[in-house]
Motif scaffolding. Structure first.
Motif, PDB file in Angstrom:
ATOM      1  N   GLU A  29       0.867  -1.177   0.000  1.00  0.00           N
ATOM      2  CA  GLU A  29       0.000   0.000   0.000  1.00  0.00           C
ATOM      3  C   GLU A  29       0.899   1.220   0.000  1.00  0.00           C
ATOM      4  N   PHE A  30       0.544   2.208  -0.812  1.00  0.00           N
ATOM      5  CA  PHE A  30       1.382   3.372  -1.041  1.00  0.00           C
ATOM      6  C   PHE A  30       0.702   4.633  -0.515  1.00  0.00           C
ATOM      7  N   HIS A  31       1.439   5.367   0.301  1.00  0.00           N
ATOM      8  CA  HIS A  31       0.904   6.568   0.948  1.00  0.00           C
ATOM      9  C   HIS A  31       1.744   7.772   0.562  1.00  0.00           C
ATOM     10  N   LEU A  32       1.067   8.824   0.145  1.00  0.00           N
ATOM     11  CA  LEU A  32       1.729  10.057  -0.259  1.00  0.00           C
ATOM     12  C   LEU A  32       1.477  11.123   0.803  1.00  0.00           C
ATOM     13  N   PHE A  33       2.564  11.645   1.349  1.00  0.00           N
ATOM     14  CA  PHE A  33       2.475  12.661   2.396  1.00  0.00           C
ATOM     15  C   PHE A  33       3.116  13.950   1.901  1.00  0.00           C
ATOM     16  N   HIS A  34       2.326  15.021   1.842  1.00  0.00           N
ATOM     17  CA  HIS A  34       2.825  16.337   1.453  1.00  0.00           C
ATOM     18  C   HIS A  34       3.245  17.075   2.716  1.00  0.00           C
ATOM     19  N   ILE A  35       4.536  17.260   2.890  1.00  0.00           N
ATOM     20  CA  ILE A  35       5.051  17.784   4.159  1.00  0.00           C
ATOM     21  C   ILE A  35       4.566  19.196   4.459  1.00  0.00           C
ATOM     22  N   GLN A  36       4.306  20.008   3.461  1.00  0.00           N
ATOM     23  CA  GLN A  36       3.859  21.373   3.714  1.00  0.00           C
ATOM     24  C   GLN A  36       2.485  21.422   4.368  1.00  0.00           C
ATOM     25  N   HIS A  37       1.697  20.394   4.202  1.00  0.00           N
ATOM     26  CA  HIS A  37       0.332  20.395   4.720  1.00  0.00           C
ATOM     27  C   HIS A  37       0.245  20.045   6.201  1.00  0.00           C
ATOM     28  N   ASN A  38       1.293  19.414   6.753  1.00  0.00           N
ATOM     29  CA  ASN A  38       1.204  19.003   8.151  1.00  0.00           C
ATOM     30  C   ASN A  38       2.602  18.737   8.721  1.00  0.00           C
ATOM     31  N   ARG A  39       3.255  19.789   9.135  1.00  0.00           N
ATOM     32  CA  ARG A  39       4.617  19.662   9.681  1.00  0.00           C
ATOM     33  C   ARG A  39       4.623  18.823  10.953  1.00  0.00           C
ATOM     34  N   GLU A  40       3.561  18.930  11.744  1.00  0.00           N
ATOM     35  CA  GLU A  40       3.487  18.154  12.990  1.00  0.00           C
ATOM     36  C   GLU A  40       3.497  16.655  12.696  1.00  0.00           C
ATOM     37  N   LEU A  41       2.751  16.241  11.689  1.00  0.00           N
ATOM     38  CA  LEU A  41       2.729  14.825  11.311  1.00  0.00           C
ATOM     39  C   LEU A  41       4.093  14.399  10.758  1.00  0.00           C
ATOM     40  N   SER A  42       4.764  15.285  10.069  1.00  0.00           N
ATOM     41  CA  SER A  42       6.102  14.987   9.571  1.00  0.00           C
ATOM     42  C   SER A  42       7.039  14.664  10.727  1.00  0.00           C
ATOM     43  N   HIS A  43       6.961  15.457  11.791  1.00  0.00           N
ATOM     44  CA  HIS A  43       7.787  15.196  12.974  1.00  0.00           C
ATOM     45  C   HIS A  43       7.366  13.895  13.665  1.00  0.00           C
ATOM     46  N   GLU A  44       6.075  13.618  13.683  1.00  0.00           N
ATOM     47  CA  GLU A  44       5.561  12.383  14.291  1.00  0.00           C
ATOM     48  C   GLU A  44       6.067  11.151  13.532  1.00  0.00           C
ATOM     49  N   ILE A  45       6.063  11.214  12.215  1.00  0.00           N
ATOM     50  CA  ILE A  45       6.569  10.098  11.397  1.00  0.00           C
ATOM     51  C   ILE A  45       8.030   9.837  11.737  1.00  0.00           C
ATOM     52  N   ALA A  46       8.829  10.893  11.782  1.00  0.00           N
ATOM     53  CA  ALA A  46      10.256  10.745  12.095  1.00  0.00           C
ATOM     54  C   ALA A  46      10.449  10.164  13.489  1.00  0.00           C
ATOM     55  N   SER A  47       9.702  10.661  14.434  1.00  0.00           N
ATOM     56  CA  SER A  47       9.822  10.200  15.812  1.00  0.00           C
ATOM     57  C   SER A  47       9.388   8.742  15.982  1.00  0.00           C
ATOM     58  N   ARG A  48       8.219   8.405  15.454  1.00  0.00           N
ATOM     59  CA  ARG A  48       7.667   7.048  15.598  1.00  0.00           C
ATOM     60  C   ARG A  48       8.514   5.993  14.891  1.00  0.00           C
ATOM     61  N   LEU A  49       9.080   6.365  13.738  1.00  0.00           N
ATOM     62  CA  LEU A  49       9.801   5.378  12.944  1.00  0.00           C
ATOM     63  C   LEU A  49      11.311   5.433  13.143  1.00  0.00           C
ATOM     64  N   GLY A  50      11.777   6.436  13.872  1.00  0.00           N
ATOM     65  CA  GLY A  50      13.202   6.523  14.180  1.00  0.00           C
ATOM     66  C   GLY A  50      14.082   6.853  12.988  1.00  0.00           C
ATOM     67  N   ILE A  51      13.509   7.522  12.008  1.00  0.00           N
ATOM     68  CA  ILE A  51      14.242   7.902  10.800  1.00  0.00           C
ATOM     69  C   ILE A  51      14.212   9.422  10.683  1.00  0.00           C
ATOM     70  N   ARG A  80       7.951  -1.524  11.454  1.00  0.00           N
ATOM     71  CA  ARG A  80       9.244  -0.830  11.471  1.00  0.00           C
ATOM     72  C   ARG A  80       9.737  -0.598  10.039  1.00  0.00           C
ATOM     73  N   VAL A  81      10.611   0.376   9.906  1.00  0.00           N
ATOM     74  CA  VAL A  81      11.173   0.691   8.597  1.00  0.00           C
ATOM     75  C   VAL A  81      12.236  -0.347   8.247  1.00  0.00           C
ATOM     76  N   VAL A  82      12.048  -1.013   7.113  1.00  0.00           N
ATOM     77  CA  VAL A  82      13.030  -2.000   6.660  1.00  0.00           C
ATOM     78  C   VAL A  82      13.991  -1.407   5.638  1.00  0.00           C
ATOM     79  N   HIS A  83      13.588  -0.281   5.036  1.00  0.00           N
ATOM     80  CA  HIS A  83      14.467   0.408   4.098  1.00  0.00           C
ATOM     81  C   HIS A  83      13.948   1.823   3.914  1.00  0.00           C
TER      82      HIS A  83
END
Length: 130
Positions: free
Chosen positions: A75-97, A111-114
């Motif tokens: 499943e493919f998800h497209l995230f536009h970072i300008q629309h939600n900076r808070e979610l961008s930080h959440e993705i980085a925090s939750r996934l450790g990337i 977890r992120v495999v690549h």
């Protein structure tokens, strides 16, 4: 009509539809939670896109053209970072990337495999990871 043929790709509508990935818009934390849960059943791919960056657009087109045959295997998800900076930080925090844009994250079993960003995105062969 002759001019249209001049610029035609020569592909049928069904072939054209197979050339692109069917993206699901990622817009909130609840969707991120669902993505992590679903990654146990089917690999999840998040493409972090900048709508104001030409490199991001080129990376997305390259990713799509190299991996459109994997559309039914993840499943493919497209995230536009300008629309939600808070979610961008959440993705980085939750996934450790660390956040980058453009960036592709391939997630299995929560977890992120690549992952890859910028020019390295075009070298991703999803069939190796999903």
């Amino acid at each position: 009509m002759g001019l249209m043929r001049l610029f035609s790709t020569g592909k049928s509508d069904s072939e054209k539809s197979r050339d692109t990935i069917q993206w699901i818009s990622l817009e909130n934390k609840e969707q991120l939670e669902e993505i992590l849960k679903r990654s146990t059943d089917i690999p999840q791919v998040i493409f972090k896109n900048s709508t104001t960056c030409g490199i991001s657009g080129m990376a997305r087109r390259s990713f799509e053209s190299h991996n459109s045959t994997c559309d039914d295997k993840a499943e493919f998800h497209l995230f536009h970072i300008q629309h939600n900076r808070e979610l961008s930080h959440e993705i980085a925090s939750r996934l450790g990337i660390r956040h980058e844009s453009p960036q592709v994250l391939i997630i299995k079993y929560g977890r992120v495999v690549h992952h890859a960003s910028h020019g390295l995105i075009s070298g991703i062969n999803l069939s190796e990871w999903i």
